[in-house]
Enzyme design. Sequence first.
Site, short mmCIF file in Angstrom:
data_model
loop_
_atom_site.label_atom_id
_atom_site.label_comp_id
_atom_site.label_asym_id
_atom_site.label_seq_id
_atom_site.Cartn_x
_atom_site.Cartn_y
_atom_site.Cartn_z
N GLY A 56 -26.83 9.42 -9.88
CA GLY A 56 -26.45 10.44 -8.91
C GLY A 56 -26.78 9.93 -7.52
O GLY A 56 -27.85 9.35 -7.30
N ASN B 50 -18.43 3.77 3.37
CA ASN B 50 -18.00 2.42 3.05
C ASN B 50 -16.59 2.23 3.60
O ASN B 50 -16.04 3.11 4.27
CB ASN B 50 -18.10 2.12 1.55
CG ASN B 50 -17.16 2.99 0.71
OD1 ASN B 50 -16.18 3.57 1.21
ND2 ASN B 50 -17.44 3.08 -0.58
N LEU C 153 -19.55 -2.77 4.10
CA LEU C 153 -18.40 -3.56 3.66
C LEU C 153 -18.70 -4.42 2.44
O LEU C 153 -18.06 -5.44 2.23
CB LEU C 153 -17.94 -4.46 4.82
CG LEU C 153 -17.56 -3.74 6.12
CD1 LEU C 153 -17.37 -4.76 7.25
CD2 LEU C 153 -16.31 -2.90 5.93
N ALA D 125 -24.84 1.68 -6.98
CA ALA D 125 -26.00 2.13 -6.19
C ALA D 125 -26.36 1.21 -5.03
O ALA D 125 -27.35 1.44 -4.35
CB ALA D 125 -27.23 2.36 -7.06
N ALA D 126 -25.55 0.20 -4.75
CA ALA D 126 -25.85 -0.67 -3.60
C ALA D 126 -25.79 0.14 -2.31
O ALA D 126 -26.66 0.03 -1.44
CB ALA D 126 -24.88 -1.84 -3.55
N GLY D 127 -24.75 0.96 -2.16
CA GLY D 127 -24.63 1.79 -0.97
C GLY D 127 -25.75 2.81 -0.86
O GLY D 127 -26.25 3.09 0.24
N ASP D 128 -26.15 3.36 -2.00
CA ASP D 128 -27.26 4.32 -2.00
C ASP D 128 -28.57 3.63 -1.63
O ASP D 128 -29.42 4.21 -0.93
CB ASP D 128 -27.40 4.97 -3.38
CG ASP D 128 -26.17 5.79 -3.75
OD1 ASP D 128 -25.51 6.31 -2.84
OD2 ASP D 128 -25.90 5.91 -4.96
N GLY E 169 -27.51 -1.54 -13.42
CA GLY E 169 -27.88 -0.13 -13.39
C GLY E 169 -28.04 0.42 -12.00
O GLY E 169 -28.05 -0.32 -11.01
#
Length: 315
Positions: A51, A197, A234, A262-265, A300
Amino acid sequence: MNAVNSSKEEQTQGHVLIVGSLNMDLVGRAPRLPKPGETLSGTTFATIAGGKGGNQAVAAARLGAKVAMIGATGADSYGDILRAGLAAEGIDGSGVATVANVATGVAMIIVDDASQNAILIIPGANGTVTPAAISQHEALIRAADVVVCQLEVPHDTVFAALQSARRLGKVTVLNPAPVSAPLPVAWLAEADYLIPNEIEAATLSGIPVDSPQDACIAAQRLRAMGARNVLITLGSRGLVSLTGEDTVHYPGTPVKAVDTTAAGDTFAGGFAAALARGATVHDAILLGQRAAAISVTRAGAQPSIPYLHEVESQA
């Protein structure tokens, strides 16, 4: 540690409040993403806490902030696991409601051998987070230095959270994901930092974003539409920021990606944690980028998020 030292440590640590979603991620891996109507054999399956709200809360906590969260889960086993996971990270879950007769949110994720993913979200209890929850937990907003929102809970709740946080003098961060249409202009002015993004930036601005140069143009367009500060992520190409008069391109860190979930999170949580403890925007961006670069080398969502000492050791 005496009370005075403890108070000083918390002040240095900074407080972040996340208003957002809690999902259980059902993750399958396959050689490639299936085509419409195709049945494709996968290779592995895992059930992982996720989430966007939960991910960002864990990221902020692991990357140095004292964190609280407003959200909801169902009264089911997935909800039990997610709430226990927040507690294990030291996150204040007093704002997370347990809702009877509604399932905990889930995300069904397919990750291919190129580390790209496709995600289907079923909101479940996340859809029950109403503006009333923001009013009920105003004390959590008052205690925060930075308030972070995404769009996996009802939009009127997100707007109420941003308005309340700004009224109380807090720094506000909006990660507009997922988004399928431009947001009302009033929203952009409520966020001190807008972090889309490239796909989200294109949707919000109406400008296709296929390069850092395109992102600079989109950021300027979002500024003209009312956004205060814009950070467009990006992926492997880094990030474009517009936080003053000029746009700046921060190149990505070359890594061998395993899973971009989850990289952006991780970036958003790390950025917020750094801002909360008084870092400059430049340093907060660098921390978020380094943390995100580490996260994509691991599988993950929440299991991939690094701790502050890991990021600092690679600085």
